[in-house]
Scaffold this active site. Structure first.
Site, PDB file in Angstrom:
ATOM      1  N   HIS A   1       0.828  -1.208   0.000  1.00  0.00           N
ATOM      2  CA  HIS A   1       0.000   0.000   0.000  1.00  0.00           C
ATOM      3  C   HIS A   1       0.863   1.259   0.000  1.00  0.00           C
ATOM      4  O   HIS A   1       0.482   2.271  -0.601  1.00  0.00           O
ATOM      5  CB  HIS A   1      -0.940   0.009   1.211  1.00  0.00           C
ATOM      6  CG  HIS A   1      -2.174  -0.820   1.011  1.00  0.00           C
ATOM      7  ND1 HIS A   1      -3.445  -0.340   1.199  1.00  0.00           N
ATOM      8  CD2 HIS A   1      -2.329  -2.110   0.604  1.00  0.00           C
ATOM      9  CE1 HIS A   1      -4.331  -1.291   0.941  1.00  0.00           C
ATOM     10  NE2 HIS A   1      -3.676  -2.378   0.583  1.00  0.00           N
TER      11      HIS A   1
ATOM     12  N   SER B   1      -3.431 -23.444   3.921  1.00  0.00           N
ATOM     13  CA  SER B   1      -2.226 -23.260   4.765  1.00  0.00           C
ATOM     14  C   SER B   1      -2.026 -21.769   5.020  1.00  0.00           C
ATOM     15  O   SER B   1      -1.080 -21.161   4.526  1.00  0.00           O
ATOM     16  CB  SER B   1      -0.988 -23.857   4.083  1.00  0.00           C
ATOM     17  OG  SER B   1      -0.816 -23.299   2.779  1.00  0.00           O
TER      18      SER B   1
END
Length: 323
Positions: free
Chosen positions: A65, A246
């Protein structure tokens, strides 16, 4: 022909600019001023990670970001009013910010290093470290970034990929930063340790269209599981793992999930449902080493986006405010 020539010139300028930036960033940038910086940051990040796993996805997302808005200059870390007040950044977990703050404090406790290492570089190093801590690849981090002095809410608008994006929208946004489709797919693989709030994908499981409440590209069994985890009036703070198989391991399971219709966002699943990107997903799903190498290349390129070097910007004393 004229448009093609203009595009070629722009592409050439981007390459030249990124090459000049690359020349200024160096893996051993702090060899004289703070030779132990990588060890100091790594230890601080490990300590934070041991307190909460969220440290990993939060730090990785924070780096992305930051780099996609004004470049990798730690502008995302500046206190309000700033980038982090934009709706696209409000879901950034506080543990990412805290990881950088803790690492900065640790670095500045060393008298040789005090006020010499930028917050932008600390964020880049911390990102590598959380990837390694979750089982992902180790890679050298180029350093020498300076911290930006400006951070605005407005600058975030239309700068970050949305969960609803299709392939062309993703490619256009990543290409703006000199990143290829392969880079974009490799970076999307970071969702293997990501999490998302129910509101970001609820349309896909409840009201995709008048005739089809569930998105047809979504695995039906997975969609029903998502409905259980995200009932219609769910608490908006509830978040679920983006990799249901996972979630705490940085691996290539994300791509295997896409092959089964288990991409959480439209922007995830489209990587497999669109023929133009499917072969790359299949390649990463069948060969983890290929994915890891592509990820290293992509995140290194991401780390060069819009960086400030030389005398530009500053070295912040406190990552949350300009000097």
């Amino acid at each position: 022909m004229k448009n093609q020539r203009s595009f070629s010139i722009v592409a050439l300028l981007l390459i030249l600019f990124s090459s000049s930036v690359f020349a200024q960033l160096q893996t051993n940038f702090y060899r004289k001023s703070c030779p132990n910086v990588e060890t100091i940051v790594r230890n601080a990040v490990r300590q934070k990670f041991q307190q909460t796993f969220v440290t990993a996805p939060a730090t990785l997302r924070l780096f992305f970001h930051d780099c996609f808005v004004r470049g990798c200059d730690a502008s995302i870390l500046l206190a309000s009013p700033s980038e982090k007040d934009h709706p696209d950044d409000k879901s950034l977990a506080g543990d990412g910010f805290d990881t950088v703050a803790k690492a900065k404090q640790a670095v500045d406790r060393d008298p040789n290093c005090r006020n010499k290492v930028s917050c932008a570089d600390i964020l880049a190093l911390a990102t590598r470290d959380v990837v390694v801590l979750t089982g992902g690849p180790n890679y050298p981090v180029e350093l020498g970034r300076r911290d930006g002095r400006l951070s605005t809410v407005a600058s975030v608008q239309h700068s970050l990929p949305q969960p609803s994006f299709k392939l062309d929208q993703l490619n256009t946004m990543f290409a703006r930063h000199g990143l290829s489709q392969t880079d974009m797919i490799a970076l999307s693989g970071a969702h293997t340790i990501g999490f998302a709030h129910c509101g970001k994908f609820s349309k896909r499981i409840y009201n995709f269209s008048p005739k089809r409440p569930i998105d047809p590209t979504l695995n039906i069994r997975y969609a029903l599981q998502l409905r259980q985890m995200c009932p219609i009036r769910v608490d908006p703070r509830i978040a679920i793992n983006m990799d249901p198989t996972s979630p705490n391991t940085f691996d290539n399971a994300y791509f295997k999930n896409l092959q089964k219709g288990m991409g959480l966002f439209t922007s995830d699943q489209v990587l497999f449902s669109d023929q133009r990107s499917r072969s790359t997903v299949n390649s990463f799903a069948s060969n983890e080493a290929t994915f890891r190498q592509a990820f290293i290349s992509a995140i290194t390129k991401l780390g060069r986006v819009g960086v400030k070097t030389g005398n530009a910007g500053e070295i912040r004393r406190d990552c949350s405010r300009v000097n």
